[in-house]
Design an enzyme around this catalytic site. Structure first.
Site, mmCIF file in Angstrom:
data_model
loop_
_atom_site.group_PDB
_atom_site.id
_atom_site.type_symbol
_atom_site.label_atom_id
_atom_site.label_comp_id
_atom_site.label_asym_id
_atom_site.label_seq_id
_atom_site.Cartn_x
_atom_site.Cartn_y
_atom_site.Cartn_z
ATOM 1 C CB SER A 1 -0.822 0.249 1.159
ATOM 2 O OG SER A 1 -1.413 1.344 1.474
ATOM 3 C CE1 TYR B 1 -3.774 -2.971 5.703
ATOM 4 C CE2 TYR B 1 -3.176 -0.452 5.158
ATOM 5 C CZ TYR B 1 -3.624 -1.807 4.837
ATOM 6 O OH TYR B 1 -3.594 -2.157 3.366
ATOM 7 C CE LYS C 1 -1.351 -4.583 3.366
ATOM 8 N NZ LYS C 1 -1.528 -6.047 2.726
#
Ligand code: NAD
Ligand code: UFG
Length: 341
Positions: free
Chosen positions: A125, A149, A153
């Site tokens: 992302s 989050y 990643k």
């Protein structure tokens, strides 16, 4: 063609990628635990493509199960979408995110290693760029995380880079998505958020359909042309096509390469609301609310590397994104739970 395992294939981006993979002549197997999706999305993928493919219900955390699938289906490469993706929820439940996203990917990679499968496309992302220091964002921009989050990643990206360094028979493509939206042109598959949508486009879609009263614009005092946040929205079908190119690039040679998938154009919250209103033929009522904690002013991609490396660039514009998203919303006001459509 070789078999591809698509983890999280029932989800928003996964289901659209399944369609494009099949269209390109690939054979797929989907693994999903349906924690954030419905098997109906895959039924509709089969309808769109007029074909069938195996769907395996299970968890990427179950290494033994994944290993058995890789062997049973003679898998040669994996596209790994499975994961949790809500930033706010990750702040409240960090362990769930580290378990599902980091341990889940570790489990998948271990199973792949055991089964001699070394090709993977991973869903990363633009969040791994943190607060942008320079725009547009190139792949060499420094990486950082501002929430669990994003950190999950980043940890997985680092894990993949370390894995390649240790054993360069791995062929790894890390795709950094900007802001996916839109839906398949058929109106049969699209994003089906559970509860109140966090993301702008699904929220606006529900305002347009009358399910929500108004849009809260999280701040109009950013350093942007109209003061509202600017993002690089990308049509999910363009994104799906990017995965097909990334997968095909893996056969060219080994490596671990990160690629931005965006359009390179930034649009403000107000511009998106106006464009959606035009597509839906209704004005989107809004109020200006406080900034959302953790939000950044602007984020958009430099997409030149995707063009050079994957021979890919986004073809669909903001009007396409809004028109297609609206068609999906109108046809499926309650998402996949309304299976009368
Ligand atoms: P999604 O929630 O619609 O799809 C994820 C799918 O993975 C769901 O079908 C879910 O049921 C499945 N899943 C989750 N955990 C699993 C597990 N442990 N085992 C098996 N299946 C599991 O999300 P999406 O928008 O399609 O995103 C796909 C990927 O892209 C995610 O990894 C996400 O973090 C990443 N991503 C998404 C966005 C975005 O804005 N949508 C942006 C950047 C990156
Ligand atoms: N926004 C509103 N009101 C809303 C929802 C969003 O004003 O109800 C604004 C936000 O403040 C932001 C813009 O709309 O300026 C886009 O917000 P989204 O939540 O749709 O997207 P983000 O860019 O905040 O986050 C998304 C994904 C993250 C990912 C990040 C970077 O949700 O998972 O892009 O790729 F990390």
């Amino acid at each position: 063609m070789a078999n591809i395992l698509v983890t999280g294939g029932a989800g928003f981006i996964g289901s659209h990628t399944c369609v494009e993979l099949i269209k390109a002549g690939h054979k797929i197997v989907v693994l999903d635990n349906f924690v954030n999706s419905d098997v109906e999305s895959l039924t509709r993928v089969k309808t769109i493509c007029v074909t069938d493919f195996p769907v395996e219900k299970g968890d990427v955390l179950d290494t033994g199960f994944v290993r058995s699938l890789l062997k049973k289906h003679k898998i040669e490469s994996v596209i790994h979408f499975a994961g949790l993706k809500a930033v706010g929820e990750s702040v409240e439940q960090p362990l769930a995110y580290y378990n599902n996203n980091v341990v889940g990917t570790y489990s998948l990679l271990s199973a792949m290693n055991d089964a001699g499968v070394h090709k993977i496309v991973f869903s990363s992302s633009a969040t791994v760029y943190g607060d942008p220091q320079v725009l547009p964002l190139t792949e060499s921009h420094p990486l950082s995380a501002t929430n669990p989050y994003g950190r999950s990643k980043l940890i997985v990206e680092d894990m993949l880079r370390d894995l390649y360094k240790s054993d360069n028979q791995w062929q790894i493509s890390i795709l950094r998505y900007f802001n996916p939206c839109g839906a398949h042109q058929s109106g049969l598959i699209g994003e089906d958020p559970k509860g109140i949508p966090n993301n702008l486009v699904p929220f606006v879609a529900q305002v347009a359909s009358g399910r929500r009263e108004k849009l809260n614009i999280w701040g109009n005092d950013y350093d942007t042309p109209d003061g509202t946040g600017v993002r690089d929205y990308i049509h999910v079908v363009d994104l799906a096509e990017g995965h097909v190119k990334a997968l095909e690039s893996l056969s060219v040679g080994s490596g671990c390469v990160a690629v931005n998938l965006g359009t390179g154009k930034g649009y403000s919250v107000k511009e998106v609301a106006t464009a959606f209103g035009n597509a839906a033929g209704t004005a989107i009522p809004y109020i200006i609310a406080n900034r959302r904690p953790g939000d950044i002013a602007s984020c958009y991609a430099d997409c030149s590397f995707a063009k050079e490396y994957l021979n890919w660039s986004a073809k669909r514009n903001l009007v396409d994104m809004m028109t297609d998203h609206w068609r999906w919303q109108q046809n499926n006001p309650d998402g996949y739970s309304d299976c009368t459509n």
